[in-house]
Design an enzyme around this catalytic site. Structure first.
Site, PDB file in Angstrom:
ATOM      1  N   HIS A 136     -52.285  17.757   8.488  1.00 41.63           N
ATOM      2  CA  HIS A 136     -52.497  17.755   9.949  1.00 41.63           C
ATOM      3  C   HIS A 136     -53.762  18.562  10.244  1.00 41.63           C
ATOM      4  CE1 HIS A 136     -51.687  17.502  14.103  1.00 41.63           C
ATOM      5  NE2 HIS A 136     -50.583  18.230  14.221  1.00 41.63           N
ATOM      6  N   HIS A 162     -58.395   6.800   8.861  1.00 39.38           N
ATOM      7  CA  HIS A 162     -57.453   7.352   9.836  1.00 39.38           C
ATOM      8  C   HIS A 162     -56.210   6.487   9.871  1.00 39.38           C
ATOM      9  CE1 HIS A 162     -55.831   8.822  13.684  1.00 39.38           C
ATOM     10  NE2 HIS A 162     -56.562   9.895  13.450  1.00 39.38           N
ATOM     11  N   ASP A 173     -62.269  15.066  11.584  1.00 37.35           N
ATOM     12  CA  ASP A 173     -62.201  16.236  10.710  1.00 37.35           C
ATOM     13  C   ASP A 173     -63.464  16.402   9.887  1.00 37.35           C
ATOM     14  OD1 ASP A 173     -59.477  17.026  11.323  1.00 37.35           O
ATOM     15  OD2 ASP A 173     -58.988  15.079  10.474  1.00 37.35           O
TER      16      ASP A 173
HETATM   17  C1  LIG Z   1     -56.205   9.068   6.761  1.00 36.56           C
HETATM   18  C2  LIG Z   1     -55.519   8.264   5.670  1.00 36.56           C
HETATM   19  C3  LIG Z   1     -54.293   9.065   5.203  1.00 36.56           C
HETATM   20  C4  LIG Z   1     -55.068   6.915   6.263  1.00 36.56           C
HETATM   21  O1  LIG Z   1     -54.299   6.288   5.332  1.00 36.56           O
HETATM   22  P1  LIG Z   1     -53.751   4.799   5.523  1.00 36.56           P
HETATM   23  O2  LIG Z   1     -53.883   4.366   6.929  1.00 36.56           O
HETATM   24  O3  LIG Z   1     -52.406   4.800   4.934  1.00 36.56           O
HETATM   25  O4  LIG Z   1     -54.748   3.931   4.701  1.00 36.56           O
HETATM   26  P2  LIG Z   1     -54.482   3.412   3.246  1.00 36.56           P
HETATM   27  O5  LIG Z   1     -54.125   4.568   2.381  1.00 36.56           O
HETATM   28  O6  LIG Z   1     -53.526   2.258   3.328  1.00 36.56           O
HETATM   29  O7  LIG Z   1     -55.915   2.877   2.827  1.00 36.56           O
HETATM   30  C5  LIG Z   1     -56.389   1.547   2.990  1.00 36.56           C
HETATM   31  C6  LIG Z   1     -57.371   1.275   1.862  1.00 36.56           C
HETATM   32  O8  LIG Z   1     -58.492   2.185   1.960  1.00 36.56           O
HETATM   33  C7  LIG Z   1     -58.530   3.048   0.822  1.00 36.56           C
HETATM   34  N1  LIG Z   1     -58.810   4.411   1.328  1.00 36.56           N
HETATM   35  C8  LIG Z   1     -58.280   4.968   2.445  1.00 36.56           C
HETATM   36  N2  LIG Z   1     -58.804   6.170   2.668  1.00 36.56           N
HETATM   37  C9  LIG Z   1     -59.682   6.394   1.667  1.00 36.56           C
HETATM   38  C10 LIG Z   1     -60.532   7.486   1.375  1.00 36.56           C
HETATM   39  N3  LIG Z   1     -60.561   8.555   2.165  1.00 36.56           N
HETATM   40  N4  LIG Z   1     -61.325   7.412   0.269  1.00 36.56           N
HETATM   41  C11 LIG Z   1     -61.269   6.298  -0.507  1.00 36.56           C
HETATM   42  N5  LIG Z   1     -60.486   5.223  -0.269  1.00 36.56           N
HETATM   43  C12 LIG Z   1     -59.697   5.278   0.807  1.00 36.56           C
HETATM   44  C13 LIG Z   1     -57.179   2.957   0.166  1.00 36.56           C
HETATM   45  O9  LIG Z   1     -57.256   3.224  -1.221  1.00 36.56           O
HETATM   46  C14 LIG Z   1     -56.804   1.523   0.462  1.00 36.56           C
HETATM   47  O10 LIG Z   1     -57.537   0.706  -0.426  1.00 36.56           O
HETATM   48  P3  LIG Z   1     -56.895  -0.726  -0.908  1.00 36.56           P
HETATM   49  O11 LIG Z   1     -56.694  -1.527   0.332  1.00 36.56           O
HETATM   50  O12 LIG Z   1     -57.908  -1.262  -1.842  1.00 36.56           O
HETATM   51  O13 LIG Z   1     -55.604  -0.343  -1.590  1.00 36.56           O
HETATM   52  C15 LIG Z   1     -56.481   7.979   4.489  1.00 36.56           C
HETATM   53  O14 LIG Z   1     -57.581   7.242   4.946  1.00 36.56           O
HETATM   54  C16 LIG Z   1     -56.938   9.252   3.794  1.00 36.56           C
HETATM   55  O15 LIG Z   1     -56.276   9.734   2.864  1.00 36.56           O
HETATM   56  N6  LIG Z   1     -58.100   9.830   4.238  1.00 36.56           N
HETATM   57  C17 LIG Z   1     -58.589  11.071   3.671  1.00 36.56           C
HETATM   58  C18 LIG Z   1     -57.851  12.268   4.232  1.00 36.56           C
HETATM   59  C19 LIG Z   1     -58.240  12.597   5.665  1.00 36.56           C
HETATM   60  O16 LIG Z   1     -59.396  12.584   6.049  1.00 36.56           O
HETATM   61  N7  LIG Z   1     -57.218  12.932   6.482  1.00 36.56           N
HETATM   62  C20 LIG Z   1     -57.407  13.282   7.872  1.00 36.56           C
HETATM   63  C21 LIG Z   1     -57.037  12.143   8.747  1.00 36.56           C
HETATM   64  S1  LIG Z   1     -57.277  12.509  10.427  1.00 36.56           S
END
Ligand SMILES: CC(C)(COP(=O)(O)OP(=O)(O)OC[C@H]1O[C@@H](n2cnc3c(N)ncnc32)[C@H](O)[C@@H]1OP(=O)(O)O)[C@@H](O)C(=O)NCCC(=O)NCCS
Length: 316
Positions: free
Chosen positions: A153, A194, A251
């Site tokens: 978060h 996101h 972020d």
């Molecule tokens: C924010 C987050 C959790 C969203 O997750 P989500 O909506 O579940 O998205 P997914 O994990 O399903 O990702 C979709 C695709 O993008 C990829 N992906 C997502 N975020 C990524 C990242 N930061 N770096 C590399 N690849 C990423 C996933 O591997 C997936 O690839 P695929 O379709 O080939 O399997 C994710 O983007 C993430 O971990 N970001 C980094 C952490 C972060 O910045 N958090 C703060 C959020 S406000």
């Protein structure tokens, strides 16, 4: 009065204590100062509590920081605006006046506005759940602070900085991007993507502009910021990130701005808490104004055994 109490209050804390621990404890303790006369059913009392919380949060936050580095606390200067007042309490030393670029205050003001509220995120839902029991607003907001503390978060911008440190130099950006795309590697680009926004986060667009302004105007010379800018550029034109609509999020930019302003990494979540206090307390007030509001009680689905015969302790 508040300052003297804070000094005494923090005496029990180790100087290495995380500022979020100090903030949560100090905010919860406000109920010890103000609870007696507070009637949560009275709209005027609710408003007063909201004003107190929003007003005192920067003072407590700056005190947490200064205690952790062993500096004397600064009193809030009432002639200054909210953000300027906070920056003075954070950075002013007794021996000379603080020279801050107006762009620093403007950037912080923007971050505080954009972070003020964001629907039912984990910490806001926590404040509402605690508030639904009739708990006082200080206890409810203190619970929100502890929920915000987690890396999934409010701790995400701290994770961005840790990642930038891990990458180290702009020369390593290319290999970091390759690692982030490699499905056999758990490394992800922190600050990208996101859960809700699958197109550009509208807040990130505004913060990005300010981030570039801050870096240009302050002329900060920090290799980590060079890494951040190179990473942003590389990811924005990389097919993997473009196809999956993985844009830098709030972020990513807020971490860079805080770093450029000289705010230490462990204070990033505290900064978020200052801003989110307005949203938390607005939700708390809203729930108290909702007719027929009841205690929050999430349902639980039992998936255990239907029947289990008792086995005597000696026979298990
Ligand atoms: C924010 C987050 C959790 C969203 O997750 P989500 O909506 O579940 O998205 P997914 O994990 O399903 O990702 C979709 C695709 O993008 C990829 N992906 C997502 N975020 C990524 C990242 N930061 N770096 C590399 N690849 C990423 C996933 O591997 C997936 O690839 P695929 O379709 O080939 O399997 C994710 O983007 C993430 O971990 N970001 C980094 C952490 C972060 O910045 N958090 C703060 C959020 S406000």
């Amino acid at each position: 009065m508040m300052h003297e109490s804070l000094k005494d209050f923090f005496k029990g804390f180790h100087h290495d204590a995380h500022p979020m621990a100090m903030l949560a404890a100090a905010v919860a303790s406000l109920s010890a100062f103000y609870h007696d006369n507070l009637d949560v059913e009275n709209p005027a009392d609710r408003k007063l509590a909201a004003i107190r919380l929003i007003a005192k949060m920067p003072t407590i936050a700056a005190a947490c920081y200064r205690y952790s580095i062993g500096w004397p606390f600064r009193y809030p200067r009432n002639n200054l605006e909210y953000v300027d007042r906070f920056l003075h309490m954070m950075f002013e030393v007794p021996s000379e006046p603080l020279q801050m670029s107006p762009v620093a205050a403007k950037a912080l003001d923007l971050l505080f506005i954009l972070h003020a509220d964001h629907e039912q995120n984990a910490s806001t839902s926590t404040v509402r759940l605690v508030g639904s029991t009739g708990a006082n607003p200080y206890a409810s907001v203190a619970a929100g602070i502890t929920a915000l503390w987690g890396p999934a978060h409010g701790g995400a911008n701290e994770a961005v900085l840790k990642m930038l440190e891990e990458i180290g130099t702009p020369d390593n950006v290319e290999s970091a991007v390759l690692r982030a795309k490699d499905k056999n590697d758990s490394f992800r680009l922190m600050g990208f993507g996101h859960r809700v926004y699958k197109n550009f986060d509208p807040r990130a667009k505004i913060i990005r502009e300010m981030c570039h302004k801050v870096l240009a105007e302050l002329g900060v010379n920090d290799p980590l910021l060079d890494v951040a800018m190179k990473l942003e550029e590389a990811a924005l034109k990389d097919d993997y990130f473009v196809e999956r609509k993985l844009y830098p999020n709030v972020d990513f930019y807020s971490g860079i701005i805080y770093k450029a302003l000289g705010i230490p990494t462990e204070m990033f979540t505290v900064m978020f808490a200052i801003a989110r206090t307005a949203g938390w307390i607005a939700h708390w007030i809203e729930q108290h104004e909702t007719p027929g509001a009841r205690i929050g009680r999430p349902r639980q689905i039992y998936t255990g055994h239907d029947v289990r015969d008792y086995v005597a302790a000696g026979k298990r």
